[in-house]
Design a protein around this motif. Structure first.
Motif, PDB file in Angstrom:
ATOM      1  N   LEU A 226       0.862  -1.332   0.006  1.00 38.57           N
ATOM      2  CA  LEU A 226       0.014  -0.052   0.093  1.00 38.57           C
ATOM      3  C   LEU A 226       0.735   1.378  -0.073  1.00 38.57           C
ATOM      4  N   LEU A 227       2.068   1.144   0.598  1.00 37.02           N
ATOM      5  CA  LEU A 227       2.890   2.523   0.828  1.00 37.02           C
ATOM      6  C   LEU A 227       3.503   2.908  -0.680  1.00 37.02           C
ATOM      7  N   TYR A 228       3.780   1.689  -1.244  1.00 36.74           N
ATOM      8  CA  TYR A 228       4.300   1.942  -2.828  1.00 36.74           C
ATOM      9  C   TYR A 228       3.152   2.657  -3.748  1.00 36.74           C
ATOM     10  N   LEU A 229       1.854   1.952  -3.466  1.00 37.90           N
ATOM     11  CA  LEU A 229       0.777   2.390  -4.368  1.00 37.90           C
ATOM     12  C   LEU A 229       0.376   4.125  -4.004  1.00 37.90           C
ATOM     13  N   ALA A 230       0.540   4.084  -2.585  1.00 40.39           N
ATOM     14  CA  ALA A 230       0.214   5.434  -2.077  1.00 40.39           C
ATOM     15  C   ALA A 230       1.233   6.614  -2.805  1.00 40.39           C
ATOM     16  N   ASN A 231       2.521   6.103  -2.698  1.00 37.96           N
ATOM     17  CA  ASN A 231       3.541   7.153  -3.186  1.00 37.96           C
ATOM     18  C   ASN A 231       3.328   7.390  -4.709  1.00 37.96           C
ATOM     19  N   TYR A 232       2.681   6.251  -5.429  1.00 38.73           N
ATOM     20  CA  TYR A 232       2.500   6.368  -6.856  1.00 38.73           C
ATOM     21  C   TYR A 232       1.453   7.302  -7.194  1.00 38.73           C
ATOM     22  N   ASN A 233       0.346   7.068  -6.586  1.00 45.52           N
ATOM     23  CA  ASN A 233      -0.958   7.953  -6.755  1.00 45.52           C
ATOM     24  C   ASN A 233      -0.446   9.430  -6.358  1.00 45.52           C
TER      25      ASN A 233
ATOM     26  N   ILE B 182      18.805   0.010  13.470  1.00 49.50           N
ATOM     27  CA  ILE B 182      17.748  -0.281  12.270  1.00 49.50           C
ATOM     28  C   ILE B 182      18.251   0.215  11.140  1.00 49.50           C
ATOM     29  N   PRO B 183      17.731  -0.312  10.050  1.00 55.68           N
ATOM     30  CA  PRO B 183      18.144   0.223   8.792  1.00 55.68           C
ATOM     31  C   PRO B 183      17.679   1.848   8.419  1.00 55.68           C
ATOM     32  N   ASN B 184      18.475   2.256   7.698  1.00 56.62           N
ATOM     33  CA  ASN B 184      18.174   3.889   7.542  1.00 56.62           C
ATOM     34  C   ASN B 184      17.769   4.296   6.187  1.00 56.62           C
ATOM     35  N   ASP B 185      17.237   3.268   5.327  1.00 52.08           N
ATOM     36  CA  ASP B 185      16.613   3.678   3.975  1.00 52.08           C
ATOM     37  C   ASP B 185      15.325   4.264   4.313  1.00 52.08           C
ATOM     38  N   GLU B 186      14.706   4.854   3.413  1.00 45.99           N
ATOM     39  CA  GLU B 186      13.398   5.521   3.702  1.00 45.99           C
ATOM     40  C   GLU B 186      12.257   4.944   4.002  1.00 45.99           C
ATOM     41  N   THR B 187      12.203   3.722   3.251  1.00 48.50           N
ATOM     42  CA  THR B 187      11.209   2.870   3.603  1.00 48.50           C
ATOM     43  C   THR B 187      11.262   2.248   4.866  1.00 48.50           C
ATOM     44  N   ASN B 188      12.203   1.333   4.962  1.00 51.71           N
ATOM     45  CA  ASN B 188      12.333   0.272   5.976  1.00 51.71           C
ATOM     46  C   ASN B 188      12.708   1.152   7.516  1.00 51.71           C
ATOM     47  N   GLN B 189      13.336   2.300   7.446  1.00 51.82           N
ATOM     48  CA  GLN B 189      13.461   2.991   8.453  1.00 51.82           C
ATOM     49  C   GLN B 189      12.240   3.369   9.305  1.00 51.82           C
ATOM     50  N   ALA B 190      11.279   3.801   8.552  1.00 53.84           N
ATOM     51  CA  ALA B 190      10.035   4.293   9.478  1.00 53.84           C
ATOM     52  C   ALA B 190       9.353   2.749   9.844  1.00 53.84           C
ATOM     53  N   ARG B 191       9.402   1.698   9.174  1.00 56.61           N
ATOM     54  CA  ARG B 191       8.620   0.760   9.241  1.00 56.61           C
ATOM     55  C   ARG B 191       9.354  -0.024  10.585  1.00 56.61           C
TER      56      ARG B 191
END
Length: 323
Positions: free
Chosen positions: A117-124, A163-172
């Motif tokens: 859903l996050l990928y879809l939201a960013n696309y939209n 924790i990982p520092n990339d944009e998607t996995n950091q928040a997760r």
């Protein structure tokens, strides 16, 4: 009178007249070619029109579904089961994650299933589109791993977690630690939360962001209690997903942006044929095939209704627009 001065013999009136037919032949050729071209054009239109007028899901007009990994076992089985149910599908294989949504939006595809859903939201939000989820498939959990403790409850006050520092996995990862009771945030968690949103004074642990590939190696560091490790690096670190001392729950609020979904154009969210295909994918033998491919890591998200998923998407898009 010599031969040189004799008058010329009269022309032979029986000699046939020679006419140049080149121009006429060219004209005839052009006309014939034009007739053939017109016939071919209308023949194609008739053929294409027959396909377009056939019911969606029929043999002449299959449902086109964009995926990554069309030969994976769950898709092979799904296609067989769909045809037994009277719905013909064309599983269209893509090699990347950037083409499926534009292809769906343009009508080249009828559905796709490859994104959360996050990928879809960013696309939209980025493209001013309104593609919508019509069914969930699974979440691939993000886990907390440790070589120091066997339970998340054994992590002590003041311990450090990487924790990982990339944009998607950091928040997760922050969401995972929040759900585990290890951190407290200053406000609500979103799929765009950063370490700056952590209330350090109220949190149980200290959080250190690192490159995703480095998190697993920190487990050997005696000063690190645990790490949130991206699934891509679990096996490389010699770990098994079952070794996680905690992982996000498919039904938790923090996991919602990472639910993988079936997606359609907004106009098709109530299409009964598409709903039936989602139901077929949710049948246990198809889910078992998906689980086998995932190495046992998938947590099924098949119980959410289309309306619930669309609500989750709206919330994520709202957060994305606020960034």
């Amino acid at each position: 009178m010599t031969a040189a001065t004799q008058p010329a013999s009269p022309a032979n009136n029986n000699e046939p007249v020679r006419v140049n037919h080149t121009a006429r032949n060219i004209i005839i050729t052009i006309v014939v070619v034009a007739i053939i071209a017109v016939a071919a054009f209308f023949g194609y239109r008739a053929f294409a029109g027959a396909g377009e007028s056939a019911a969606k899901g029929s043999k002449d007009n299959p449902v086109k579904i964009g995926v990554v990994g069309a030969t994976d076992p769950e898709w092979v089985l799904f296609k067989q089961k769909a045809e037994k149910a009277g719905i013909y599908v064309d599983i269209v294989d893509f090699q990347d994650y950037t083409s499926e949504n534009p292809a769906l939006d343009s009508g080249e595809l009828d559905l796709n299933e490859f994104q959360h859903l996050l990928y879809l939201a960013n696309y939209n939000v980025s493209n001013n589109k309104d593609l919508q989820p019509i069914g969930g498939t699974a979440i691939y959990p993000l886990g907390v791993y440790s070589t120091k403790v066997k339970s998340i409850d054994d992590i002590k006050q003041g311990d450090t977690v990487t924790i990982p520092n990339d944009e998607t996995n950091q928040a997760r990862a922050i969401g995972v630690l929040k759900a585990a009771g290890l951190v407290t945030l200053k406000g609500d968690w979103t799929a765009f939360s950063t370490p700056a949103d952590i209330d350090e004074a109220k949190s149980k642990v200290k959080v250190t962001p690192l490159k995703a590939e480095q998190v697993a190696t920190t487990l050997k560091d005696p000063t690190i209690a645990a790490g949130v490790i991206n699934n891509d690096y679990v096996a490389d670190a010699g770990l098994d997903p079952k070794d996680a001392i905690y992982q996000d729950d498919a039904e938790s609020e923090e996991a919602r942006p990472y639910i993988n979904v079936w997606v359609s154009r907004k106009a098709d969210v109530n299409n009964e044929t598409y709903k039936k295909l989602v139901d077929i994918f949710h049948e246990q033998d198809v889910l078992d095939a998906l689980q086998e491919k995932s190495g046992g890591t998938a947590v099924f998200a098949d119980k959410f209704s289309a309306e619930e998923l669309q609500g989750f998407l709206a919330d994520i898009e709202k957060d994305a627009k606020a960034q």
